[in-house]
Design a protein around this motif. Sequence first.
Motif, PDB file in Angstrom:
ATOM      1  N   GLU A  89      12.269  15.814  25.402  1.00 15.08           N
ATOM      2  CA  GLU A  89      12.602  16.858  24.858  1.00 15.08           C
ATOM      3  C   GLU A  89      12.867  16.160  23.179  1.00 15.08           C
ATOM      4  O   GLU A  89      12.845  16.823  22.258  1.00 15.08           O
ATOM      5  N   PHE A  90      13.210  14.937  23.213  1.00 14.11           N
ATOM      6  CA  PHE A  90      13.427  14.329  22.008  1.00 14.11           C
ATOM      7  C   PHE A  90      12.116  14.350  20.934  1.00 14.11           C
ATOM      8  O   PHE A  90      12.166  14.515  19.973  1.00 14.11           O
ATOM      9  N   MET A  91      11.018  13.937  21.687  1.00 17.24           N
ATOM     10  CA  MET A  91       9.710  14.021  20.776  1.00 17.24           C
ATOM     11  C   MET A  91       9.499  15.500  20.335  1.00 17.24           C
ATOM     12  O   MET A  91       9.012  15.765  19.340  1.00 17.24           O
ATOM     13  N   ALA A  92       9.712  16.331  21.252  1.00 19.05           N
ATOM     14  CA  ALA A  92       9.390  17.964  20.914  1.00 19.05           C
ATOM     15  C   ALA A  92      10.447  18.466  19.975  1.00 19.05           C
ATOM     16  O   ALA A  92      10.001  19.163  19.073  1.00 19.05           O
ATOM     17  N   SER A  93      11.658  18.109  19.898  1.00 18.25           N
ATOM     18  CA  SER A  93      12.563  18.304  18.766  1.00 18.25           C
ATOM     19  C   SER A  93      12.052  18.048  17.399  1.00 18.25           C
ATOM     20  O   SER A  93      12.058  18.535  16.271  1.00 18.25           O
ATOM     21  N   ASP A  94      11.734  16.486  17.309  1.00 19.15           N
ATOM     22  CA  ASP A  94      11.176  16.122  16.162  1.00 19.15           C
ATOM     23  C   ASP A  94       9.782  16.638  15.686  1.00 19.15           C
ATOM     24  O   ASP A  94       9.666  16.952  14.726  1.00 19.15           O
ATOM     25  N   ALA A  95       8.926  16.871  16.866  1.00 18.34           N
ATOM     26  CA  ALA A  95       7.590  17.476  16.535  1.00 18.34           C
ATOM     27  C   ALA A  95       7.987  19.147  16.041  1.00 18.34           C
ATOM     28  O   ALA A  95       7.211  19.422  14.828  1.00 18.34           O
ATOM     29  N   ARG A  96       8.905  19.856  16.571  1.00 14.40           N
ATOM     30  CA  ARG A  96       8.950  21.042  15.979  1.00 14.40           C
ATOM     31  C   ARG A  96       9.525  21.257  14.466  1.00 14.40           C
ATOM     32  O   ARG A  96       8.960  22.090  13.890  1.00 14.40           O
ATOM     33  N   LEU A  97      10.490  20.262  14.070  1.00 18.32           N
ATOM     34  CA  LEU A  97      10.712  20.253  12.773  1.00 18.32           C
ATOM     35  C   LEU A  97       9.290  19.714  11.703  1.00 18.32           C
ATOM     36  O   LEU A  97       9.172  20.406  10.969  1.00 18.32           O
ATOM     37  N   VAL A  98       8.733  18.782  12.154  1.00 15.41           N
ATOM     38  CA  VAL A  98       7.585  18.301  11.386  1.00 15.41           C
ATOM     39  C   VAL A  98       6.556  19.464  11.371  1.00 15.41           C
ATOM     40  O   VAL A  98       6.058  19.763  10.388  1.00 15.41           O
ATOM     41  N   GLU A 153      19.958  26.386  17.109  1.00 16.44           N
ATOM     42  CA  GLU A 153      19.127  26.378  16.150  1.00 16.44           C
ATOM     43  C   GLU A 153      17.652  26.260  16.546  1.00 16.44           C
ATOM     44  O   GLU A 153      17.416  25.130  17.145  1.00 16.44           O
ATOM     45  N   PRO A 154      16.638  26.878  16.046  1.00 12.59           N
ATOM     46  CA  PRO A 154      15.393  26.669  16.432  1.00 12.59           C
ATOM     47  C   PRO A 154      14.926  25.572  16.250  1.00 12.59           C
ATOM     48  O   PRO A 154      14.024  24.976  16.936  1.00 12.59           O
ATOM     49  N   LEU A 155      15.209  24.811  15.157  1.00 18.90           N
ATOM     50  CA  LEU A 155      14.546  23.604  14.862  1.00 18.90           C
ATOM     51  C   LEU A 155      15.706  22.386  15.141  1.00 18.90           C
ATOM     52  O   LEU A 155      15.576  21.329  14.455  1.00 18.90           O
ATOM     53  N   SER A 156      16.511  22.677  16.150  1.00 16.91           N
ATOM     54  CA  SER A 156      17.608  21.593  16.616  1.00 16.91           C
ATOM     55  C   SER A 156      17.485  20.342  16.740  1.00 16.91           C
ATOM     56  O   SER A 156      16.317  20.119  17.398  1.00 16.91           O
ATOM     57  N   MET A 157      17.844  19.254  16.196  1.00 15.97           N
ATOM     58  CA  MET A 157      17.588  18.166  16.523  1.00 15.97           C
ATOM     59  C   MET A 157      18.507  17.369  17.377  1.00 15.97           C
ATOM     60  O   MET A 157      18.612  16.190  17.440  1.00 15.97           O
ATOM     61  N   ILE A 158      19.296  17.979  17.956  1.00 19.10           N
ATOM     62  CA  ILE A 158      20.323  17.635  19.160  1.00 19.10           C
ATOM     63  C   ILE A 158      19.578  16.479  20.268  1.00 19.10           C
ATOM     64  O   ILE A 158      19.937  15.502  20.491  1.00 19.10           O
ATOM     65  N   PRO A 159      18.574  16.986  20.677  1.00 22.45           N
ATOM     66  CA  PRO A 159      17.674  16.034  21.729  1.00 22.45           C
ATOM     67  C   PRO A 159      17.184  14.574  21.267  1.00 22.45           C
ATOM     68  O   PRO A 159      17.492  13.567  21.561  1.00 22.45           O
ATOM     69  N   TYR A 160      16.765  14.759  19.755  1.00 23.93           N
ATOM     70  CA  TYR A 160      16.688  13.643  19.015  1.00 23.93           C
ATOM     71  C   TYR A 160      17.980  12.713  18.944  1.00 23.93           C
ATOM     72  O   TYR A 160      17.746  11.530  19.013  1.00 23.93           O
ATOM     73  N   GLN A 161      18.786  13.350  18.603  1.00 24.07           N
ATOM     74  CA  GLN A 161      20.030  12.524  18.135  1.00 24.07           C
ATOM     75  C   GLN A 161      20.667  11.987  19.503  1.00 24.07           C
ATOM     76  O   GLN A 161      21.355  10.921  19.594  1.00 24.07           O
ATOM     77  N   GLN A 162      20.642  12.625  20.533  1.00 25.39           N
ATOM     78  CA  GLN A 162      21.312  12.348  21.873  1.00 25.39           C
ATOM     79  C   GLN A 162      20.249  11.114  22.538  1.00 25.39           C
ATOM     80  O   GLN A 162      20.947  10.213  22.917  1.00 25.39           O
ATOM     81  N   ALA A 163      19.034  11.179  22.250  1.00 22.33           N
ATOM     82  CA  ALA A 163      18.279  10.029  22.743  1.00 22.33           C
ATOM     83  C   ALA A 163      18.782   8.706  21.925  1.00 22.33           C
ATOM     84  O   ALA A 163      18.546   7.724  22.496  1.00 22.33           O
TER      85      ALA A 163
END
Length: 170
Positions: A101-110, A40-50
């Motif tokens: 990666e965690f910050m980038a995944s959140d930033a992509r969504l926002v 998913e382009p807006l995947s939040m997996i790195p956010y959840q893993q962190a």
Amino acid sequence: MRILTHTGFFIKTNKDTSELDRKNISYGLTSTSHLLLKDEPLSMIPYQQAQFDQIFLDPSHNLSQWFQNRESSTSPFAIAHGKPFFEYVEKEPKLNRVFNEFMASDARLVISTVIENCKGVFEGLKSLVDLGGGTGTVAKSVANAFPEINCTVLDLPHVVEGCEGSKNVS
């Protein structure tokens, strides 16, 4: 699955019209559960893993001590690991990568939401500086959506090390 379905994380579908036929129940993804797919382009997996990494969980065990501490210059992270977060991350390349990666995944969504719903904010801008911009996720998204804006990312050396600029991102 019942709780996840009830909260809207998954949808329940029956292959059969009979509600009592439990063998034919299947579940589908919602827009929220799509965020946990790796492709998913807006995947939040790195956010959840962190969120579940022990290094990030340990500070929560020190909240009581932190609240009782009269010294405001410390943090729960510093109590748990002996130094402030960004000093710790600077010496731990794996953690630095996970955090970025965690910050980038959140930033992509926002930023995708901001660009989609608030385009007027960027009208007339010629340049944008993203202070503390990490690996440049927001700047790259803005630059792609608004090629007339020159974006600059400023962050700590260990964060931007290895990052590449582009036509209008430096």
